[in-house]
Structure formats: C-alpha cells, structure tokens
Design a protein around this motif. Structure first.
Motif, PDB file in Angstrom:
ATOM      1  N   GLU A 126       0.854  -1.101  -0.009  1.00 22.01           N
ATOM      2  CA  GLU A 126       0.000  -0.178  -0.061  1.00 22.01           C
ATOM      3  C   GLU A 126       0.848   1.248   0.033  1.00 22.01           C
ATOM      4  N   GLY A 127       0.608   2.307  -0.653  1.00 18.30           N
ATOM      5  CA  GLY A 127       1.201   3.381  -0.842  1.00 18.30           C
ATOM      6  C   GLY A 127       2.281   3.555  -1.732  1.00 18.30           C
ATOM      7  N   ASN A 128       2.683   2.586  -2.465  1.00 20.03           N
ATOM      8  CA  ASN A 128       3.506   2.416  -3.653  1.00 20.03           C
ATOM      9  C   ASN A 128       3.176   2.708  -4.834  1.00 20.03           C
ATOM     10  N   LYS A 129       3.716   3.433  -5.718  1.00 16.18           N
ATOM     11  CA  LYS A 129       3.274   3.494  -7.231  1.00 16.18           C
ATOM     12  C   LYS A 129       3.235   1.973  -7.699  1.00 16.18           C
ATOM     13  N   PRO A 130       2.196   1.862  -8.537  1.00 21.94           N
ATOM     14  CA  PRO A 130       2.274   0.787  -9.442  1.00 21.94           C
ATOM     15  C   PRO A 130       3.468   1.102 -10.455  1.00 21.94           C
ATOM     16  N   TYR A 131       3.798  -0.412 -10.879  1.00 20.23           N
ATOM     17  CA  TYR A 131       4.575  -0.286 -12.032  1.00 20.23           C
ATOM     18  C   TYR A 131       4.050  -1.285 -13.062  1.00 20.23           C
ATOM     19  N   ASN A 132       4.637  -1.257 -14.422  1.00 14.95           N
ATOM     20  CA  ASN A 132       3.979  -2.133 -15.668  1.00 14.95           C
ATOM     21  C   ASN A 132       5.565  -2.777 -16.211  1.00 14.95           C
ATOM     22  N   LEU A 133       4.991  -4.209 -16.264  1.00 13.98           N
ATOM     23  CA  LEU A 133       5.972  -4.885 -16.835  1.00 13.98           C
ATOM     24  C   LEU A 133       5.478  -5.709 -18.159  1.00 13.98           C
ATOM     25  N   ILE A 134       6.251  -6.076 -19.232  1.00 18.27           N
ATOM     26  CA  ILE A 134       5.832  -6.919 -20.256  1.00 18.27           C
ATOM     27  C   ILE A 134       7.307  -8.038 -20.200  1.00 18.27           C
ATOM     28  N   HIS A 135       6.949  -9.044 -20.776  1.00 16.02           N
ATOM     29  CA  HIS A 135       7.912 -10.191 -20.738  1.00 16.02           C
ATOM     30  C   HIS A 135       8.226 -10.281 -22.267  1.00 16.02           C
ATOM     31  N   LEU A 136       9.653 -10.057 -22.565  1.00 17.29           N
ATOM     32  CA  LEU A 136      10.245 -10.354 -23.865  1.00 17.29           C
ATOM     33  C   LEU A 136      10.813 -11.574 -24.020  1.00 17.29           C
TER      34      LEU A 136
END
Length: 173
Positions: A126-136
């Motif tokens: 909680e309180g942390n910014k989300p991040y986005n990942l893709i898999h190559l």
C-alpha cells in the motif's frame, strides 16, 4: 532424443571437469572436501535451474543445504567453466552454416506506468506507486550474433515454453 541430449550434456560436464578442473575454480582448495555439493553437482544444478527461487530449486533437486551454502558454492566456479562446457557439448553438433544455433531466453521489461492495464500493472504494498512489466521472449542466433525473432507477452500471462514453440513454428528452419 531429449534423453540423448541430456546424456551428452552430462558427459560434457564430466569431461570438462575431469580435464580442466583447476581452471574452472577460483581457489585450488575449492571443492576438495567431500560435501553435499561437489563441483559436478553444482554445475549440473545451475544448468538445470528453471527460474524458481533457490530454495525451491534445491528442494526439487533433493539437495538439503541452505541457499547461502549454494550461493557460496556457485561463486567458487569461474564463468569460463560454462563456456568450456558449452564448447564441449556443441563439439558433437555437425556444423552447418545454413542451420542456425539459436538460444531462447525471456526478460522482463519495464514500460511506462499505466495502472489501468491489468495485464502488466503491479502494485507492491500500500502507498507504493504501481509499475508495469512486459515479458520479452527472444531467439538469438549464436553464429551471427543477432536476434532472429521476438514475442512480447503481458507479464501476468507469461508462457515462455509456448513462446519458444510459437517462434519455432514460424522459423524457416
């Protein structure tokens, strides 16, 4: 066929260790005592790992040591050991320039943040910014040094085995 390949790899590991043992380790006293993890067993374990945590890999291999003990054993081995094993293993492959030798691997890649993209967005705590990942997932031609194919997957739906199958199916080889 897979059993023949595994047998050839095991034979290559054994041959390289018997022939070049001293050039594979950092200190001549490494792997001299009779322990749970011999040089041979450590190399085979490293090459057989499938991306799980170290503790899970050790449990799957039925090796009862701590993660720390494994890491210490791993760092006793020079990286040249794996290069020599690769060379020994591939000696028996007939060289044909028209057939590439491909390596397949996958890597996570950070992409711009978008919390609405459920396939790539991750929130840790909680309180942390989300991040986005893709898999190559990529095929790399070891002879030419270039990538020959790539498949991008959402991180939440990664299937590296299927990606390799898909790349093989469209490969001209």
């Amino acid at each position: 066929m897979p059993n023949q390949v595994k047998k050839q790899l095991r034979n290559s590991i054994t041959a390289v260790i018997k022939r070049d043992r001293e050039s594979l380790i950092h200190n001549p006293s490494d792997f001299t005592r009779n322990r749970e993890l011999s040089l041979d067993k450590t190399v085979k374990l490293i090459l057989g790992m499938s991306g799980k945590s170290i503790s899970k890999e050790l449990l799957d291999a039925d090796i009862w040591i701590t993660e720390s003990a494994f890491v210490q054993a791993r760092y006793k081995i020079k990286s040249i050991a794996f290069h020599k094993i690769f060379k020994e293993f591939t000696l028996k492959i007939p060289i044909n320039d028209s057939i590439p030798i491909l390596a397949a691997d996958g890597s996570d890649v950070n992409i711009p943040r978008n919390p609405k993209d459920e396939g790539t967005s991750f929130q840790v705590g909680e309180g942390n910014k989300p991040y986005n990942l893709i898999h190559l997932n990529a095929f790399y031609d070891l002879n030419t040094g270039i990538y020959t194919d790539v498949i991008v997957q959402d991180k939440r739906s990664v299937d590296e085995r299927q990606a390799v199958i898909d790349m093989m199916e469209v490969s001209p080889f």
